[in-house]
Write a protein that holds these residues in place. Structure first.
Motif, short mmCIF file in Angstrom:
data_model
loop_
_atom_site.label_atom_id
_atom_site.label_comp_id
_atom_site.label_asym_id
_atom_site.label_seq_id
_atom_site.Cartn_x
_atom_site.Cartn_y
_atom_site.Cartn_z
N CYS A 38 2.75 -10.12 -0.25
CA CYS A 38 3.89 -9.42 0.42
C CYS A 38 3.31 -8.36 1.73
O CYS A 38 2.64 -7.48 0.66
CB CYS A 38 4.34 -8.52 -0.54
SG CYS A 38 5.67 -7.52 -1.20
N ARG A 97 7.83 5.45 -2.34
CA ARG A 97 7.80 4.11 -1.27
C ARG A 97 7.43 3.43 -1.77
O ARG A 97 8.83 2.39 -1.59
CB ARG A 97 6.92 4.67 -0.21
CG ARG A 97 7.11 5.67 1.14
CD ARG A 97 6.30 5.53 2.50
NE ARG A 97 6.95 6.64 3.33
CZ ARG A 97 6.35 7.92 2.81
NH1 ARG A 97 5.11 8.16 1.89
NH2 ARG A 97 6.31 9.06 4.09
N VAL A 98 6.46 3.27 -2.39
CA VAL A 98 6.93 2.13 -3.90
C VAL A 98 7.34 1.63 -4.09
O VAL A 98 8.55 0.53 -4.30
CB VAL A 98 5.05 1.69 -3.98
CG1 VAL A 98 5.00 0.55 -5.12
CG2 VAL A 98 3.96 1.68 -3.48
N SER A 127 7.47 -10.86 -4.80
CA SER A 127 7.16 -9.76 -5.82
C SER A 127 6.40 -9.58 -6.57
O SER A 127 5.66 -8.90 -7.26
CB SER A 127 8.43 -9.78 -6.75
OG SER A 127 9.45 -8.97 -5.82
N HIS A 130 11.28 2.60 -4.35
CA HIS A 130 12.09 1.89 -3.68
C HIS A 130 12.06 0.52 -2.81
O HIS A 130 13.12 0.22 -2.81
CB HIS A 130 11.91 3.03 -1.91
CG HIS A 130 12.39 4.25 -2.74
ND1 HIS A 130 12.92 5.27 -1.63
CD2 HIS A 130 12.75 5.04 -3.82
CE1 HIS A 130 13.82 6.96 -2.65
NE2 HIS A 130 12.84 5.83 -3.62
N TYR A 131 10.76 0.16 -2.12
CA TYR A 131 10.81 -0.85 -1.85
C TYR A 131 11.01 -2.53 -2.86
O TYR A 131 11.77 -2.89 -2.26
CB TYR A 131 9.37 -1.62 -1.40
CG TYR A 131 8.93 -2.59 -0.85
CD1 TYR A 131 9.14 -2.50 0.73
CD2 TYR A 131 8.44 -3.64 -1.78
CE1 TYR A 131 8.65 -4.31 0.34
CE2 TYR A 131 8.38 -4.86 -0.98
CZ TYR A 131 8.60 -5.09 0.61
OH TYR A 131 8.27 -6.84 0.70
N GLU A 132 9.84 -2.25 -4.65
CA GLU A 132 10.70 -2.49 -5.64
C GLU A 132 11.93 -2.21 -6.23
O GLU A 132 12.31 -3.26 -6.63
CB GLU A 132 9.29 -2.22 -6.20
CG GLU A 132 8.17 -2.53 -6.06
CD GLU A 132 6.96 -2.45 -7.14
OE1 GLU A 132 6.22 -3.03 -8.26
OE2 GLU A 132 6.95 -1.71 -7.48
N ALA A 166 3.61 -8.56 -5.51
CA ALA A 166 3.47 -7.61 -4.47
C ALA A 166 2.43 -6.45 -6.59
O ALA A 166 2.15 -5.12 -5.69
CB ALA A 166 5.05 -7.22 -4.33
N GLY A 202 5.15 -5.65 3.16
CA GLY A 202 5.49 -4.68 2.79
C GLY A 202 5.60 -4.02 1.78
O GLY A 202 4.55 -2.58 2.55
N ILE A 203 4.61 -4.80 0.85
CA ILE A 203 3.61 -3.08 0.06
C ILE A 203 2.31 -3.20 0.09
O ILE A 203 1.72 -2.16 0.31
CB ILE A 203 3.62 -4.05 -1.76
CG1 ILE A 203 4.93 -3.63 -2.57
CG2 ILE A 203 2.57 -3.66 -2.06
CD1 ILE A 203 5.30 -2.39 -2.84
N ILE A 254 2.04 -0.25 2.88
CA ILE A 254 2.74 0.89 2.05
C ILE A 254 1.50 1.71 1.82
O ILE A 254 0.59 2.24 2.01
CB ILE A 254 3.94 1.04 0.78
CG1 ILE A 254 5.16 0.67 1.56
CG2 ILE A 254 3.88 1.85 0.32
CD1 ILE A 254 6.16 0.31 1.17
N ALA A 259 13.75 -4.92 -3.68
CA ALA A 259 13.75 -5.89 -4.18
C ALA A 259 13.78 -7.06 -5.57
O ALA A 259 14.33 -7.60 -5.81
CB ALA A 259 12.18 -6.51 -4.22
#
Length: 162
Positions: free
Chosen positions: A74, A106-107, A17, A109-111, A20, A76-77, A80, A114
């Motif tokens: 990260c 999208r960012v 995180s 929702h990912y955060e 990210a 994932g980020i 995205i 997390a």
């Protein structure tokens, strides 16, 4: 590293995180610049300031668990943000704004996922002060997502469809 304890999982997610948020600090000025809507631009600029606050809170959480703040890439980020590059290179328009909002959500929702995990794990680990700090960030991420939805549904999507 293979995690064997919840504490190790917590630290790994914390580092993820932290990275990210740093990736977002770097990306958000370009997102704001790409927006044609002044409301969207202002929302992104406000979130960039909040993101610095998220980094600061994560620094405090690291201190609470006696760890030096360290980033763990990260993916994932990064993914995205990579997907969203086309919106940054598109001519400013309502359609571009709609795409920027979609990528920003999208960012968020990912955060949200997390930080929700970090809050739960901090609670389980008995890290009440860390959980409170992480909860503050979680609530800000949820608010940003709601604000983006409001921007999209009140104006941007209809303008993009005109």
């Amino acid at each position: 590293m293979h995690q064997t304890t919840l504490q190790e999982l917590f630290l790994e997610e914390l580092r993820d995180s932290y990275d990210a948020e740093h990736q977002l600090l770097k990306a958000l000025p370009a997102v704001a610049a790409a927006a044609s809507s002044s409301e969207l631009r202002a929302a992104v600029e406000m979130h960039a300031k909040e993101t610095q606050g998220h980094v600061d809170r994560l620094d405090r959480v690291f201190a609470l668990v006696n760890e030096t703040p360290r980033r763990q890439h990260c993916d994932g980020i990064a993914g995205i943000l990579k997907e969203g590059e086309s919106a940054l290179n598109a001519p400013p328009s309502a359609t571009t704004d709609a795409l920027l909002i979609a990528e920003a959500q999208r960012v968020e929702h990912y955060e949200i996922a997390a930080y929700g995990t970090l809050v739960a794990w901090a609670g389980t680990l008995g890290l009440a002060e860390a959980a409170e700090l992480l909860e503050e960030t979680l609530e800000e991420e949820k608010f940003t997502d709601e604000k983006l939805t409001q921007l999209a549904t009140s104006d941007v999507n209809a303008s993009a469809n005109a």
